[in-house]
Scaffold this active site. Structure first.
Site, PDB file in Angstrom:
ATOM      1  N   LYS A   1      -5.547   4.566   8.944  1.00  0.00           N
ATOM      2  CA  LYS A   1      -4.598   5.584   8.489  1.00  0.00           C
ATOM      3  C   LYS A   1      -5.125   6.865   8.396  1.00  0.00           C
ATOM      4  O   LYS A   1      -4.229   7.936   8.569  1.00  0.00           O
ATOM      5  CB  LYS A   1      -4.394   4.988   7.083  1.00  0.00           C
ATOM      6  CG  LYS A   1      -3.663   3.729   6.709  1.00  0.00           C
ATOM      7  CD  LYS A   1      -3.686   3.354   5.361  1.00  0.00           C
ATOM      8  CE  LYS A   1      -2.965   2.054   5.006  1.00  0.00           C
ATOM      9  NZ  LYS A   1      -2.983   1.673   3.698  1.00  0.00           N
TER      10      LYS A   1
ATOM     11  N   SER B   1       0.897  -1.065   0.018  1.00  0.00           N
ATOM     12  CA  SER B   1      -0.058  -0.008  -0.025  1.00  0.00           C
ATOM     13  C   SER B   1       0.847   1.196   0.086  1.00  0.00           C
ATOM     14  O   SER B   1       0.165   2.290  -0.228  1.00  0.00           O
ATOM     15  CB  SER B   1      -0.931   0.033   1.084  1.00  0.00           C
ATOM     16  OG  SER B   1      -0.286   0.403   2.549  1.00  0.00           O
TER      17      SER B   1
END
Ligand code: ADP
Ligand code: MG
Length: 816
Positions: free
Chosen positions: A752, A709
């Site tokens: 996140k 990611s």
């Protein structure tokens, strides 16, 4: 109990020693070690170690565990001494006998969190000279003692020894359960001192009597004393046999038993032995009557009750069976707490203990409502997923309270041994039921709430697979008939409400995962933490330290400063700890009467906690080309990731550091290829790639990282490096890249985004395909972060790269 004689060093024999390591298991023995003058002393509660014997000891007392932990790394030699009162939990030096044995620990086996099994070999007799330390465990200076061998020409002594051998042989013939090793050794052992120790170790007599034999330094007198014990044992064995034969067959079975028991008691009394054991068994018998055992368990209990009558109370087998019967009697076979689901009360309990979490509370109330409507139905097993300290465990407790049920937590973290769930077979020394049965026994009810904590950290190895055992526990078709190996008869687990918790779903075996309904707790934003601290944590800590709000008044700025400078976490666990430290600091000053009350300000926080431990990430930012803020998703929540790329003259080499996993390494390579393939479009001179070395580093260098990611962040770092255009420092990004420049979706967006907010980021670039997750993000994140979904890497560069700084003469290669 298995006792194997290896050798008797004090008597000077040199019979071949059998290596204890042949039984397998981790080996901790070292080559011959001199006996030190000062030894840690391990108190023995109700058993005596003899020189030459190998004895298993189950260690559970905190001070003894501490002793093992501190001493074993240095020396395997310890002193083993009987304590005078077996009820004494922590005997000091004066509450021990003077004489004991120096033993060498040859093996150590962990048995769960609070108990270890050690295997000890008795080396030599010793006497305590002086106690040198009492805390945390006893240490003493010692002298080793040599037992005195009988004079060779003493006829009388020789006759006594022969007599002893004959009696011992007779007794062994009458007792079928003497281990073969002992019989073999007995037959071959020439040394009289060693022979007496072997017999003493193996006799079924009480510990005080054994201690007397240990203390007897003269072998001849030991022989005489042993002879007396053997005689009385032989008398008991004879009487038992005769009784069994004499009872008339016309007596009914019950009468016969009562008669036999009566007689046995009489014999024991006559021999001056403790009659308590018999009463103990009687007591268990009555408790078993009352405790509504299901038929299979009933039959098993009856069998064991019958067996125990035949075994003398001093035999180790006796206590094994007593323990087993106790377990059967104490298990809540038919005890069910009445469940009363009051949804309003449940709601208020959840509100009382937890701030926010609105969606989760709503889901829990729905869950409880379904239970109320259909109490017999088997709801799904709830599983709380989230980073540490977000309240998973405490939510479980609140649910138990809301349902009016008892609560237990079983920590599965690091559990590798299947028998921790399924129990040990009773044939093992120190065998125990598994954790589930232990908890049920402790709680005394068949329908508690049981939390399977950290189910993602279950291990598996040669000791079996605890996950598959757990699967059986959770399977509604199997758990009605769950059979713990120790209990040995089925116990119904179907009334238990199981709740699991985990930090990640990745490591949970799929069949287990399929059984559970996952409820996510993503972590808290700074604002939420301030609320939680203000409304819950501070209050709790004040109460704990006996302070009132007036005595220790927390300002919001103080809480903020603790969050910002002393914690970095998704949950509030460290926050609570630090608040506790500050509160303790205030409490101490009030107690010392230095002050009468305090207002907690950022300055006071600093005074109590010292200089800040964490710097906010936004303060670390620079605007050098090649540095990018990525976002990572870890088991402890979201994190910002600073990616640094550097180039210097070279031959096109490529270095990666920062403990990157394979997937992440590959994604850096893909990013580099992507940059090279777009060189023209990005106006990069293709020669640069050949004339430079590239180094990509991802701090913190000590923490392993992996996953795809960070792809677009890697790409942006390299593009920035080669175009010499810095990246905007208020932008963070997450997304996987393909070689054609598309941005693929990622997981953990919530975590996140919270981390990004915490780090002072203003714009967060995410994959277009994650757009659907935006409505789930915390309100505060949606308000304060500009979230930009993108499809391609070109969009990323447009958003993130600044214009190139004015050309400096040496800007092509930055080799500073
Ligand atoms: N939303 C919340 N409101 C109030 N206290 C909370 C909240 N979340 C966590 N806590 C507190 O934080 C501490 C750690 O929670 P815990 O349940 O042990 O976390 P976890 O099991 O998720 O690691 C507990 O004292 C708990 O009460
Ligand atoms: Mg927890």
């Amino acid at each position: 109990m298995n006792i194997v004689v290896l050798k008797d060093e004090d008597a000077g024999t040199s019979s071949a020693s059998i290596s204890p390591s042949e039984n397998g298991g981790p080996e901790v023995s070292s080559p011959v070690e001199a006996v030190p003058e000062v030894l840690p002393i391990l108190p023995l509660r109700d058993t005596v170690l003899f020189p030459g014997s190998l004895m298993p000891l189950s260690i559970g007392r905190a001070s003894s565990l501490r002793l093992l932990e501190e001493s074993l790394p240095r020396s395997k030699m310890l002193g083993f001494v009987l304590q005078k009162d077996k009820k004494n939990e922590k005997p000091g030096g004066r509450e021990l006998y003077d004489h004991g044995v120096v033993g060498r620990v040859v093996r150590m086996i962990r048995q769960g969190e609070t108990s270890v099994l050690i295997l000890v070999h008795g080396e030599s007799r010793m006497r305590l000279k002086q106690v040198i330390q009492e805390e945390p465990f006893v240490k003493a200076s010692i002298e080793t003692r040599i037992s005195e061998p009988p004079a060779k020409d003493d006829d009388l002594a020789e006759a006594a020894v022969r007599n002893l051998r004959v009696s011992a042989q007779k007794l062994m013939d009458k007792q079928p359960d003497v281990p073969d090793e002992v019989k073999a050794l007995f037959a071959t052992l020439d040394d009289v001192g060693a022979l007496t120790d072997l017999l003493a170790a193996h006799l079924s007599i009480d510990s005080e009597a054994k201690q007397k034999l240990l203390e007897e330094n003269q072998v001849v007198r030991r022989v005489t004393a042993l002879q007396e014990h053997l005689n009385s044992q032989l008398r008991i064995a004879d009487l038992q046999n005769r009784l069994r034969e004499n009872v008339h067959s016309e007596l009914s079975e019950a009468q016969k038993k009562a008669y036999l028991r009566e007689q046995l008691r009489a014999i024991q009394k006559e021999l001056g032995q403790d009659g308590g054991a018999e009463e103990q068994v009687e007591d268990i018998r009555q408790r078993l009557e009352k405790s509504e055992l299901p038929p299979k368990a009933r039959a098993q209990a009856d069998r064991e009750l019958k067996r125990i009558e035949m075994i003398p109370p001093q035999s180790p087998d006796h206590s094994v069976i007593v323990n087993y019967l106790e377990t059967l009697a104490e298990l809540p076979w038919n005890i069910v707490n009445k469940e009363h689901v009051d949804l309003y009360k449940a709601q208020s309990i959840l509100e009382r203990d937890h701030h926010g979490l609105a969606k989760i509370k709503k889901r829990l109330i729905e869950y409880l409502a379904v239970r109320k409507l259909n109490p017999a139905g088997r709801g799904p097993i709830l599983c709380f997923l989230g980073p540490p300290g977000v309240g998973k465990t405490s939510l479980g407790q609140s649910i138990a309270e809301a349902l009016g049920r008892k609560f237990a937590r079983i920590s599965l973290g690091g559990m590798r041994d299947e028998s921790e769930i399924r129990g040990h077979r009773r044939t093992y020394i120190g065998s125990m039921p598994g954790r589930l049965i232990q908890e049920l026994k402790r709680l005394g009810t068949r329908n508690p709430v049981i939390m399977l904590d950290e189910i993602d950290k279950l291990g598996a190895d040669f000791r079996g697979d605890p996950a598959s055992a757990l699967l059986e526990v959770l399977d509604p078709r199997q758990n009605q008939e769950f059979t713990d190996r120790y209990v040995d008869v089925p116990f119904d687990l179907s009334q238990i409400l199981f709740i699991a918790t985990c930090n990640t779903l990745d490591t949970i075996p799929a069949p287990l995962r399929d059984r559970m309904e996952v409820i996510e707790l993503p972590g808290y934003t700074e604002r939420e933490k301030i609320k939680i601290a203000g409304h819950y944590l501070v209050k709790r800590q004040l109460a704990e330290h006996g302070l009132s709000r007036e005595q220790c008044a927390w300002s919001e700025s103080a809480i903020e400063s603790v969050i910002e400078h002393y914690t970095r976490e998704a949950g509030v666990r460290n926050l609570e700890r630090q608040i506790a430290s500050v509160t303790r600091h205030v409490a101490a000053r009030i107690a010392k009467e230095e002050i009468i009350k305090a207002k907690v300000t950022p300055a006071l926080v600093r005074e109590a906690l010292g200089p800040p431990t964490f710097v906010r990430e936004d303060k670390l930012k620079t605007s050098t080309p090649g540095v990018v803020t990525g976002l990572a998703y870890t088991t402890s929540g979201g994190e910002v990731l600073h990616i640094e790329a550097l180039r210097f003259p070279g031959k096109g080499g490529f270095t990666l550091t920062g403990q990157l996993g394979d997937v992440m390494k590959e994604s850096v390579r893909a990013a580099l290829s992507l940059v090279r393939s777009r060189a023209r479009q990005l106006r990069i001179d293709p020669k640069l790639f050949e004339e430079n070395e590239v180094h990509v580093h991802v701090p913190a260098g000590a923490i392993p990282k992996d996953g795809p990611s960070a792809g677009i962040a890697m790409f942006t770092a390299l593009a920035s490096l080669f175009t010499n255009r810095p990246v905007r420092s208020d932008v963070a990004m997450t997304g996987e890249v393909t070689l054609r420049g598309f941005v693929l979706p990622i997981g953990g967006l919530k975590e996140k985004s919270i981390a990004a907010l915490r780090a002072g980021i203003q714009t967060m670039i995410i994959p277009k395909l994650n757009e659907k997750d935006i409505p789930d993000l915390p309100e505060e994140v949606r308000q304060r972060l500009k979230i930009v979904p993108v499809k391609t890497v070109d969009e990323v560069l447009n958003l993130a790269l600044k214009a190139a700084p004015a050309m400096k003469p040496h800007s092509r290669s930055r080799c500073n």
